[in-house]
Write an enzyme that holds these catalytic residues in place. Structure first.
Site, short mmCIF file in Angstrom:
data_model
loop_
_atom_site.label_atom_id
_atom_site.label_comp_id
_atom_site.label_asym_id
_atom_site.label_seq_id
_atom_site.Cartn_x
_atom_site.Cartn_y
_atom_site.Cartn_z
N ASP A 1 0.79 -1.24 0.00
CA ASP A 1 0.00 0.00 0.00
C ASP A 1 0.82 1.29 0.00
O ASP A 1 0.52 2.22 0.77
CB ASP A 1 -0.96 0.00 1.21
CG ASP A 1 -1.89 -1.20 1.20
OD1 ASP A 1 -1.79 -2.05 0.31
OD2 ASP A 1 -2.74 -1.30 2.11
N LYS B 1 -7.00 -5.06 -2.66
CA LYS B 1 -7.71 -5.49 -1.45
C LYS B 1 -8.58 -4.35 -0.92
O LYS B 1 -8.39 -3.20 -1.30
CB LYS B 1 -6.72 -5.94 -0.38
CG LYS B 1 -5.83 -4.82 0.10
CD LYS B 1 -4.77 -5.34 1.03
CE LYS B 1 -3.96 -4.21 1.60
NZ LYS B 1 -4.76 -3.22 2.36
N CYS C 1 -1.65 -2.81 7.97
CA CYS C 1 -1.62 -3.79 6.88
C CYS C 1 -0.35 -4.62 6.84
O CYS C 1 -0.39 -5.80 6.50
CB CYS C 1 -1.86 -3.09 5.54
SG CYS C 1 -3.59 -2.57 5.38
#
Ligand code: VGL
Ligand code: ZN
Length: 190
Positions: free
Chosen positions: A18, A104, A143
């Site tokens: 990310d 995701k 994450c």
């Protein structure tokens, strides 16, 4: 005991979580110091490509009004909305053409913080004969943590390099490191 930084080799995958505009400077869910990981991450990408290791980049990719947004009663400000500028990878991230992109957070009613949560990533990595993972990216306490814990549960030797990651809050970052270590993640503290 600080753990040594590994050198990437065939059978490894570099997993980049990310590294998107909304988690970086000026973004909707800015992680302090996020931009400073880019030289480390880009150097690891070059190392992975040269070594024949796989490169995976995940992106948080939420529909508008996602359950994790504060407007819907969730914990986070709206971020990484599908197709928005904030959801783009950081412009300085130098992903190779053959990078595997994992998307995701697309389920509207629940969060998917881990790159292994309903993405098929573990199967994909096993198909590529990957056994060892080096995880970097954002955020260490969210994450990265959840992905590393899932990676261990999936049976991968899992390393997290702290110089390639930043936490949303320092306390949660320390908790995440402790939790990952206890689960068997190798924390590279350089
Ligand atoms: C993340 C908070 C909300 C992350 C994603 O990528 O760490 N954090 N959504
Ligand atoms: Zn999110």
């Amino acid at each position: 005991m600080p753990s040594e930084a590994i050198r990437l080799k065939p059978g490894d995958a570099l997993i980049i979580l990310d590294v998107q505009r909304d988690f970086c400077a000026g973004g909707a869910l800015e992680v302090a110091g996020a931009d400073s990981i880019l030289p480390t991450v880009n150097a690891l990408i070059e190392e992975a490509v040269a070594a024949g290791a796989a490169v995976v980049a995940s992106r948080d990719w939420h529909p508008a009004g996602h359950a994790s947004f504060d407007e819907a009663g969730g914990p986070w400000p709206a971020h990484c909305v599908q197709g928005s500028a904030g959801a783009e990878f950081h412009p300085d991230l130098r992903l190779p053409e053959r990078a595997i992109i994992v998307t995701k957070g697309t389920a509207p009613d629940r969060d998917q913080l881990s790159a292994f949560n309903a993405t098929g990533l573990a199967v994909r990595l096993r198909q590529l004969d990957v056994r060892r993972l080096l995880i970097v990216g954002l955020a260490l306490d969210v994450c990265v943590r959840d992905s590393a814990l899932d990676a261990i549960a999936e049976g991968f030797e899992t390393h997290v390099r702290l110089s390639g990651s930043r936490a949303i809050t320092p306390e949660a970052g320390r908790d995440a490191v402790e939790k990952m270590r206890k689960a068997g993640v190798v924390i590279e503290e350089n």
